[in-house]
Each structure stands twice: as structure tokens, then as C-alpha cells.
Scaffold this motif. Structure first.
Motif, mmCIF file in Angstrom:
data_model
loop_
_atom_site.group_PDB
_atom_site.id
_atom_site.type_symbol
_atom_site.label_atom_id
_atom_site.label_comp_id
_atom_site.label_asym_id
_atom_site.label_seq_id
_atom_site.Cartn_x
_atom_site.Cartn_y
_atom_site.Cartn_z
ATOM 1 N N GLU A 1 0.807 -1.218 0.000
ATOM 2 C CA GLU A 1 0.000 0.000 0.000
ATOM 3 C C GLU A 1 0.846 1.277 0.000
ATOM 4 O O GLU A 1 0.821 2.076 0.941
ATOM 5 C CB GLU A 1 -0.952 0.002 1.200
ATOM 6 C CG GLU A 1 -1.942 -1.147 1.226
ATOM 7 C CD GLU A 1 -2.974 -1.053 0.090
ATOM 8 O OE1 GLU A 1 -3.107 0.032 -0.520
ATOM 9 O OE2 GLU A 1 -3.635 -2.068 -0.188
ATOM 10 N N ILE A 2 1.548 1.497 -1.105
ATOM 11 C CA ILE A 2 2.263 2.755 -1.312
ATOM 12 C C ILE A 2 1.995 3.217 -2.734
ATOM 13 O O ILE A 2 1.644 2.418 -3.609
ATOM 14 C CB ILE A 2 3.782 2.636 -1.058
ATOM 15 C CG1 ILE A 2 4.418 1.606 -1.998
ATOM 16 C CG2 ILE A 2 4.058 2.294 0.396
ATOM 17 C CD1 ILE A 2 5.943 1.567 -1.890
ATOM 18 N N ILE B 1 6.322 -11.838 -3.083
ATOM 19 C CA ILE B 1 6.293 -10.940 -4.225
ATOM 20 C C ILE B 1 5.260 -9.843 -3.972
ATOM 21 O O ILE B 1 4.137 -10.133 -3.542
ATOM 22 C CB ILE B 1 5.913 -11.706 -5.517
ATOM 23 C CG1 ILE B 1 6.879 -12.871 -5.750
ATOM 24 C CG2 ILE B 1 5.895 -10.756 -6.715
ATOM 25 C CD1 ILE B 1 8.315 -12.458 -5.951
ATOM 26 N N PHE B 2 5.629 -8.601 -4.276
ATOM 27 C CA PHE B 2 4.754 -7.458 -4.036
ATOM 28 C C PHE B 2 4.639 -6.576 -5.278
ATOM 29 O O PHE B 2 5.619 -6.375 -5.998
ATOM 30 C CB PHE B 2 5.280 -6.598 -2.885
ATOM 31 C CG PHE B 2 5.265 -7.280 -1.545
ATOM 32 C CD1 PHE B 2 4.215 -7.098 -0.662
ATOM 33 C CD2 PHE B 2 6.309 -8.125 -1.181
ATOM 34 C CE1 PHE B 2 4.205 -7.743 0.579
ATOM 35 C CE2 PHE B 2 6.312 -8.761 0.049
ATOM 36 C CZ PHE B 2 5.251 -8.568 0.931
ATOM 37 N N ILE B 3 3.437 -6.076 -5.497
ATOM 38 C CA ILE B 3 3.180 -5.018 -6.475
ATOM 39 C C ILE B 3 2.637 -3.831 -5.691
ATOM 40 O O ILE B 3 1.776 -4.008 -4.828
ATOM 41 C CB ILE B 3 2.125 -5.469 -7.517
ATOM 42 C CG1 ILE B 3 2.643 -6.648 -8.336
ATOM 43 C CG2 ILE B 3 1.747 -4.313 -8.441
ATOM 44 C CD1 ILE B 3 3.826 -6.335 -9.211
ATOM 45 N N PHE C 1 1.196 0.866 -8.778
ATOM 46 C CA PHE C 1 1.330 0.082 -10.008
ATOM 47 C C PHE C 1 -0.012 -0.566 -10.357
ATOM 48 O O PHE C 1 -0.424 -0.597 -11.525
ATOM 49 C CB PHE C 1 2.400 -0.994 -9.825
ATOM 50 C CG PHE C 1 3.218 -1.266 -11.058
ATOM 51 C CD1 PHE C 1 2.694 -1.050 -12.326
ATOM 52 C CD2 PHE C 1 4.513 -1.739 -10.949
ATOM 53 C CE1 PHE C 1 3.454 -1.296 -13.464
ATOM 54 C CE2 PHE C 1 5.291 -1.994 -12.083
ATOM 55 C CZ PHE C 1 4.754 -1.775 -13.336
ATOM 56 N N TYR C 2 -0.691 -1.094 -9.350
ATOM 57 C CA TYR C 2 -1.980 -1.746 -9.582
ATOM 58 C C TYR C 2 -3.007 -0.748 -10.115
ATOM 59 O O TYR C 2 -3.830 -1.081 -10.966
ATOM 60 C CB TYR C 2 -2.468 -2.390 -8.287
ATOM 61 C CG TYR C 2 -3.699 -3.255 -8.465
ATOM 62 C CD1 TYR C 2 -3.654 -4.409 -9.237
ATOM 63 C CD2 TYR C 2 -4.910 -2.912 -7.864
ATOM 64 C CE1 TYR C 2 -4.789 -5.207 -9.409
ATOM 65 C CE2 TYR C 2 -6.034 -3.695 -8.021
ATOM 66 C CZ TYR C 2 -5.970 -4.842 -8.808
ATOM 67 O OH TYR C 2 -7.085 -5.623 -8.973
ATOM 68 N N ARG C 3 -2.946 0.501 -9.645
ATOM 69 C CA ARG C 3 -3.861 1.534 -10.153
ATOM 70 C C ARG C 3 -3.613 1.794 -11.640
ATOM 71 O O ARG C 3 -4.554 2.064 -12.398
ATOM 72 C CB ARG C 3 -3.688 2.831 -9.360
ATOM 73 C CG ARG C 3 -4.242 2.779 -7.936
ATOM 74 C CD ARG C 3 -4.385 4.168 -7.362
ATOM 75 N NE ARG C 3 -4.706 4.125 -5.939
ATOM 76 C CZ ARG C 3 -3.860 4.421 -4.966
ATOM 77 N NH1 ARG C 3 -2.626 4.803 -5.258
ATOM 78 N NH2 ARG C 3 -4.225 4.367 -3.700
#
Length: 227
Positions: free
Chosen positions: A63-64, A77-79, A83-85
Motif C-alpha cells: 500500500e504505497i 512478491i509485491f506489487i 502500479f496496480y492503479r
């Protein structure tokens, strides 16, 4: 014995920094992340999981706002939410985001994520040791030289890791039937997505290779595979 004191202190500092960095990173990610739940992306990650003979690939949303992907020292693993937006708004396709996940999987599989944490601690220790020594020899500029040398070392190691993770992702995406097209198309978007000032910073100081160099490396791989 006294002349070895800076080296011993640097080693102890590196160990302490490594332990603290791992703890701080894990805590930050635990507190500010949730598991990704997206049906279209899951279909793509399931194809990659099958290619790797794994039951599933678990991905988390960090959540950044900055656009990024990352691999934690523990293998997660993180997105980022930012990036997701970009994916939700249509600026990035599902296949392009899957290529980011494949890239981060490469960092995990190749041991980069854990080694980077060690490297980070080691670089801080090296910076401290060099600053002690050079500060005595070259008062005033010794610390500046120590910072420059360790920054150059970190950038070179990081660029090498990125090329290796790109190659791993290319192989995985190809085996999963997704192909390297999304990987290359995303590279052309990254500078705009991250508001990069790549044209200002010399290539040898950047932590990531230049876009065209990354694409060229992938095309060289494809040519070799086809041959």
C-alpha cells in the motif's frame, strides 16, 4: 590491533544492520500489504505457476503510491498499489503486470532479494569503514569519496541483477505462453510511469539499465532461443 579496529567495527556494523534491515522490512510489509485478488491476473499467474510446477504464485499489494514491484528477502512478491492503479486505469495491461511479477520471481529464484539485503548492510559497513580511513587521509573530502565509491558499487551490482531477472522472466513468460512482448512494451512505458529522470543521471550511476539496453538484451535472448 588498533589499526584493525575500523574493519572489525565495520563487520559488526554490517551484521547489526542486516538483522535490523530484515526485521524492519518484514514488519513494514506485514503492516502495509494485503494479498492480491484479481481474477484476470490470477489466470496469468496460474499459467506461470504451472510452468514452474508450483501450485500457485501468491502476490501481495503493497500500500504505497510509487509504481514498483519488489521481492522481499523471505521470498514474497509485491506489487505496489500505485502500479496496480495503473493496471486498473488501463495504462498497464494484465500481461505487462504479469511480466513484473515474473521479474520479481526471478529476483527470488536467483537469490537477489536476500543477497541485496546483505549487500545493503555490507555497503553501509564499507561506507563507514572507508569514511573512517579516507577521512583521516583526506580530511573534508574523504567521506564524499567513500560515498561515491559505495554508490558506484551498488549501482553496478543492481544493474547486473536486473539483467538476470529480465532473462529469467523472459524464459518464464515464454514457457507460460505469454511471451516477451508485454515485458518489452512495459519497458517503454516505465520512465513515464515512474516519472524517471533517466536522461539526467549517467547510465553507470543508475540502479536499472537503460530501457533500450534491456530490450536489446531480451531480443538477443530471443534470437539465441530461435537459433
Amino acid at each position: 590491533m588498533l589499526k584493525f579496529t575500523p574493519i572489525l567495527l565495520a563487520i559488526l556494523y554490517a551484521l547489526a544492520m542486516y538483522r535490523f534491515s530484515v526485521w524492519r522490512t518484514s514488519r513494514e510489509l506485514d503492516e502495509r500489504s494485503t494479498e492480491l485478488a484479481d481474477a484476470r491476473l490470477k489466470r496469468l499467474t496460474d499459467r506461470m505457476a504451472a510452468a514452474l510446477d508450483l501450485p500457485r504464485i501468491k502476490v501481495h499489494i503493497y500500500e504505497i503510491d510509487p509504481v514498483n514491484g519488489l521481492a522481499a528477502p523471505d521470498g514474497r512478491i509485491f506489487i505496489t498499489r500505485g502500479f496496480y492503479r495503473k493496471y486498473q486505469s488501463g495504462e498497464v495491461s494484465a500481461e505487462e503486470l504479469a511480466s513484473v511479477i515474473a521479474h520479481e520471481l526471478g529476483h527470488v529464484a536467483l537469490g537477489h532479494s536476500r543477497r541485496r539485503m546483505i549487500d545493503f548492510s555490507g555497503q553501509n559497513a564499507l561506507r563507514a569503514a572507508l569514511a573512517m580511513v579516507l577521512g583521516r587521509i583526506l580530511p573534508g573530502i574523504g567521506i564524499w569519496i567513500a560515498n561515491m565509491l559505495t554508490t558506484l558499487l551498488a549501482a553496478r551490482l543492481s544493474r547486473s541483477d536486473e539483467y538476470e531477472a529480465d532473462a529469467y522472466a523472459a524464459a518464464l513468460l515464454t514457457k507460460a505462453g505469454i511471451g516477451t512482448g508485454p515485458q518489452k512494451s512495459l519497458f517503454t512505458k516505465l520512465e513515464a510511469l515512474t516519472q524517471s529522470r533517466a536522461g539526467v543521471v549517467p547510465a553507470w550511476l543508475m540502479s536499472h539499465p537503460k530501457t533500450q539496453e534491456r530490450i536489446a538484451a531480451l531480443e538477443a535472448l530471443e534470437h539465441r532461443w530461435q537459433g
